[in-house]
Design a protein around this motif. Structure first.
Motif, short mmCIF file in Angstrom:
data_model
loop_
_atom_site.label_atom_id
_atom_site.label_comp_id
_atom_site.label_asym_id
_atom_site.label_seq_id
_atom_site.Cartn_x
_atom_site.Cartn_y
_atom_site.Cartn_z
N UNK A 1 -22.67 -22.50 25.24
CA UNK A 1 -23.71 -21.49 25.48
C UNK A 1 -23.14 -20.08 25.55
N UNK A 2 -21.87 -19.96 25.87
CA UNK A 2 -21.21 -18.65 25.94
C UNK A 2 -20.02 -18.62 25.01
N UNK A 3 -19.05 -17.81 25.38
CA UNK A 3 -17.85 -17.66 24.57
C UNK A 3 -16.89 -18.83 24.77
N UNK A 4 -16.11 -19.09 23.75
CA UNK A 4 -15.07 -20.13 23.82
C UNK A 4 -13.82 -19.49 24.42
N UNK A 5 -13.74 -19.51 25.72
CA UNK A 5 -12.64 -18.88 26.45
C UNK A 5 -11.63 -19.93 26.89
N UNK A 6 -10.45 -19.49 27.32
CA UNK A 6 -9.50 -20.45 27.87
C UNK A 6 -10.07 -21.22 29.06
N UNK A 7 -10.91 -20.57 29.85
CA UNK A 7 -11.54 -21.25 30.99
C UNK A 7 -12.50 -22.35 30.52
N UNK B 1 -12.23 -23.98 27.70
CA UNK B 1 -11.39 -25.06 27.18
C UNK B 1 -10.82 -25.89 28.32
N UNK B 2 -10.41 -25.24 29.42
CA UNK B 2 -9.89 -25.97 30.58
C UNK B 2 -10.97 -26.86 31.17
N UNK B 3 -12.20 -26.35 31.27
CA UNK B 3 -13.31 -27.15 31.78
C UNK B 3 -13.58 -28.34 30.86
N UNK B 4 -13.48 -28.13 29.56
CA UNK B 4 -13.68 -29.23 28.60
C UNK B 4 -12.59 -30.28 28.77
N UNK C 1 -6.01 -28.24 24.79
CA UNK C 1 -4.94 -27.80 25.68
C UNK C 1 -4.35 -26.48 25.24
N UNK C 2 -4.16 -26.33 23.94
CA UNK C 2 -3.64 -25.06 23.42
C UNK C 2 -4.65 -23.93 23.62
N UNK C 3 -5.93 -24.25 23.47
CA UNK C 3 -6.97 -23.24 23.64
C UNK C 3 -7.13 -22.83 25.09
N UNK C 4 -6.69 -23.66 26.02
CA UNK C 4 -6.84 -23.35 27.44
C UNK C 4 -5.76 -22.39 27.95
N UNK C 5 -4.78 -22.09 27.11
CA UNK C 5 -3.71 -21.16 27.49
C UNK C 5 -4.14 -19.74 27.12
N UNK C 6 -4.22 -18.86 28.12
CA UNK C 6 -4.63 -17.48 27.81
C UNK C 6 -3.61 -16.78 26.91
N UNK C 7 -4.10 -15.92 26.06
CA UNK C 7 -3.23 -15.14 25.18
C UNK C 7 -2.66 -13.97 25.98
N UNK C 8 -1.39 -13.64 25.75
CA UNK C 8 -0.83 -12.46 26.43
C UNK C 8 -1.43 -11.19 25.83
N UNK C 9 -1.45 -10.12 26.61
CA UNK C 9 -1.99 -8.87 26.05
C UNK C 9 -1.10 -8.40 24.91
N UNK C 10 -1.68 -7.70 23.94
CA UNK C 10 -0.88 -7.24 22.81
C UNK C 10 0.16 -6.21 23.26
N UNK C 11 1.31 -6.25 22.62
CA UNK C 11 2.36 -5.29 22.92
C UNK C 11 2.02 -3.95 22.28
#
Length: 87
Positions: A36-42, A44-47, A68-78
């Protein structure tokens, strides 16, 4: 579709290797677009938390791995370029 429904479908897939990975990627896209919303790491963790502890088929295992890979947050861009040197 729910994660359980997607995993039930992937459990019936007899493919292995690249074909199993392709089926798992399709399942991941189906999951992401059904949210229903965005596909966020959170999300993915709930899934992952809602998924059964044990999956059998190669496609279902790949799907769980992708979640599992999708549940890992991306680091901010350098920062790059001239502005980055002055901050």
């Amino acid at each position: 579709m729910t994660v359980t429904q997607i995993l039930n479908g992937l459990e019936r897939v007899e493919a292995v290797g690249a074909d199993a990975d392709a089926a798992a990627r399709m399942g991941l896209l189906e999951w992401a677009f059904a949210l229903p919303g965005a596909a966020t790491p959170e999300a993915a963790r709930a899934a992952l938390d809602a998924a059964p502890d044990r999956v059998e088929s190669a496609a279902a295992r790949a799907f769980v791995r992708y979640l599992g890979e999708a549940s890992t947050p991306m680091p901010p861009p350098a920062r790059r370029g001239r502005k980055a040197r002055f901050h």
